[in-house]
Scaffold this motif. Sequence first.
Motif, PDB file in Angstrom:
ATOM      1  N   GLN A  13     -53.350  33.160 -26.797  1.00  0.00           N
ATOM      2  CA  GLN A  13     -53.582  31.868 -27.546  1.00  0.00           C
ATOM      3  C   GLN A  13     -53.597  31.414 -29.237  1.00  0.00           C
ATOM      4  N   THR A  14     -53.230  29.916 -29.174  1.00  0.00           N
ATOM      5  CA  THR A  14     -53.563  29.729 -30.511  1.00  0.00           C
ATOM      6  C   THR A  14     -54.335  29.109 -31.426  1.00  0.00           C
ATOM      7  N   VAL A 113     -46.820  33.140 -28.063  1.00  0.00           N
ATOM      8  CA  VAL A 113     -48.090  32.191 -28.552  1.00  0.00           C
ATOM      9  C   VAL A 113     -48.901  31.193 -28.165  1.00  0.00           C
ATOM     10  N   SER A 114     -49.778  30.627 -26.683  1.00  0.00           N
ATOM     11  CA  SER A 114     -49.624  29.276 -25.967  1.00  0.00           C
ATOM     12  C   SER A 114     -50.477  28.229 -26.805  1.00  0.00           C
ATOM     13  N   SER A 115     -50.016  27.231 -27.183  1.00  0.00           N
ATOM     14  CA  SER A 115     -50.606  26.021 -27.065  1.00  0.00           C
ATOM     15  C   SER A 115     -51.824  25.725 -26.223  1.00  0.00           C
TER      16      SER A 115
END
Length: 115
Positions: A13-14, A113-115
């Motif tokens: 994750q971010t 990388v997920s927002s």
Amino acid sequence: QVQLVESGGGLVQTGGSLRLSCAASRSIFSINVMSWYRQAPGKQRELVAFITSGGSTNYADSVKGRFTMSRDKAKNTVSLQMNSLKPDDTAIYYCNARVLPHDYWGQGTQVTVSS
């Protein structure tokens, strides 16, 4: 010749962290420069960081202060510690070894990388 094997990619994750490693088939001190590059979808491959045989490091402006490249002589590996990751860091990360005049590449490892 140099064979390179990357590991450590994944989904985060971010704001999270990942550590990439690159194992070389020969002493890293016999390699002029070892680098990390990345390539995002639809974009050109770009230099992220490098370390010289003398131990000097340099970073792309986009990762300065967030990424740290290091090496382990005993294991013939270089690593890339990535902190405070952003969606823009999403890419395939490649390890590169320059033994003049040749360049050698690993197979790449995906970082998402997920927002």
